[in-house]
Motif scaffolding. Structure first.
Motif, PDB file in Angstrom:
ATOM      1  N   HIS A   1       9.690  12.052  -6.111  1.00  0.00           N
ATOM      2  CA  HIS A   1       9.336  13.469  -6.031  1.00  0.00           C
ATOM      3  C   HIS A   1      10.471  14.309  -6.606  1.00  0.00           C
ATOM      4  CE1 HIS A   1       5.902  13.558  -2.802  1.00  0.00           C
ATOM      5  NE2 HIS A   1       5.665  12.706  -3.790  1.00  0.00           N
ATOM      6  N   THR A  43      10.395  11.354  -0.783  1.00  0.00           N
ATOM      7  CA  THR A  43       9.224  12.199  -0.977  1.00  0.00           C
ATOM      8  C   THR A  43       9.157  13.302   0.075  1.00  0.00           C
ATOM      9  OG1 THR A  43       7.676  10.974   0.445  1.00  0.00           O
ATOM     10  CG2 THR A  43       7.973  10.173  -1.824  1.00  0.00           C
ATOM     11  N   ARG A  46       3.357  11.151  -7.523  1.00  0.00           N
ATOM     12  CA  ARG A  46       3.243  12.157  -6.460  1.00  0.00           C
ATOM     13  C   ARG A  46       2.591  11.598  -5.196  1.00  0.00           C
ATOM     14  NH1 ARG A  46       1.884  15.880 -10.714  1.00  0.00           N
ATOM     15  NH2 ARG A  46      -0.343  15.656 -10.235  1.00  0.00           N
TER      16      ARG A  46
END
Length: 238
Positions: free
Chosen positions: A194, A172, A47
């Motif tokens: 992601h 992301t 993340r």
């Protein structure tokens, strides 16, 4: 008739061009061990991919003091440096070929905007023989962390491209948020780090599932930009 505008396709690296997940997770696990802390879960590490390293470490270890975070930072950089001495992270299948076709096609200038250091980026590009493709390389050393738009705006300025003629490509939410904040179009790729649901929530113009779809999306955007320029020229003549 006006000349065709310059267009910039700005690529993220980790998770978009390079499959560096294994290297990043191993280096971060070792860095936390060096600081005497338990390693974050792999999903937590994924993340923060795309953020500048100090920001990423602060998110992973928010309760650690500055000295401990600095220990993690130094250990991570050393671990990642040691890993890449054997071989940098591999490229995703099709990445190099897509870059070569886009470079040869002439519709797009190509650039990089990454949370990697300049040393790390240069080594990766040299190893995979990608240096010749990019007219601008923006790295974490010189800018605030994504999603701040400074990196994207600097790339546009370096390439001489207006924001409306640029597209940010990344895996992301940080990439998509940065591109949108800079006034660019955005394309999210689904093969990175992601989840697609998070990417959808970030509001990209398109989400693509492979490099063939990415090339098709860029071709469509180039046509849209050209049509928009023709419309503007017609308005000017009236």
């Amino acid at each position: 008739m006006k000349d065709a505008p310059l267009r910039l396709a700005l690529f993220d690296v980790d998770g978009t061009l390079s499959d560096s997940q294994e290297h990043i997770c191993a280096a971060m696990t070792g860095a936390f061990a060096a600081a005497g802390l338990p390693a974050p879960e792999a999903e937590a590490i994924r993340r923060i991919v795309g953020l500048s390293l100090p920001v990423a470490i602060a998110r992973l270890a928010p309760e650690a003091g500055p000295e401990v975070q600095q220990t993690i930072f130094d250990a991570y950089r050393q671990a990642y440096f040691t890993q890449r001495q054997s071989a940098p992270a591999p490229l995703f299948a099709g990445a190099a070929q897509t870059l070569a076709r886009l470079d040869a096609g002439g519709a797009w200038l190509l650039g990089v905007a990454t949370g990697k250091s300049r040393r790390g980026l240069d080594h990766l590009l040299e190893y995979h023989d990608l240096e010749r493709f990019f007219v601008t390389r923006q790295v974490a050393d010189d800018h605030p962390s994504k999603p701040h738009p400074a990196m994207a705006l600097a790339a546009l300025a370096a390439a001489g491209v207006a924001p409306e003629n640029g597209v940010m490509i990344g895996d992301t939410t940080f990439d998509i948020e940065m591109g949108r904040a800079a006034g660019m179009r955005t394309i999210a790729v689904s093969w990175g780090y992601h989840p697609v649901a998070a990417l959808e929530a970030a509001g990209p113009d398109q989400i693509v599932n492979d490099f063939a779809a990415l090339e098709a999306a860029l071709a469509e955007m180039a046509r849209d930009m050209a049509q928009g320029m023709m419309q503007d020229a017609g308005d000017d003549e009236r």
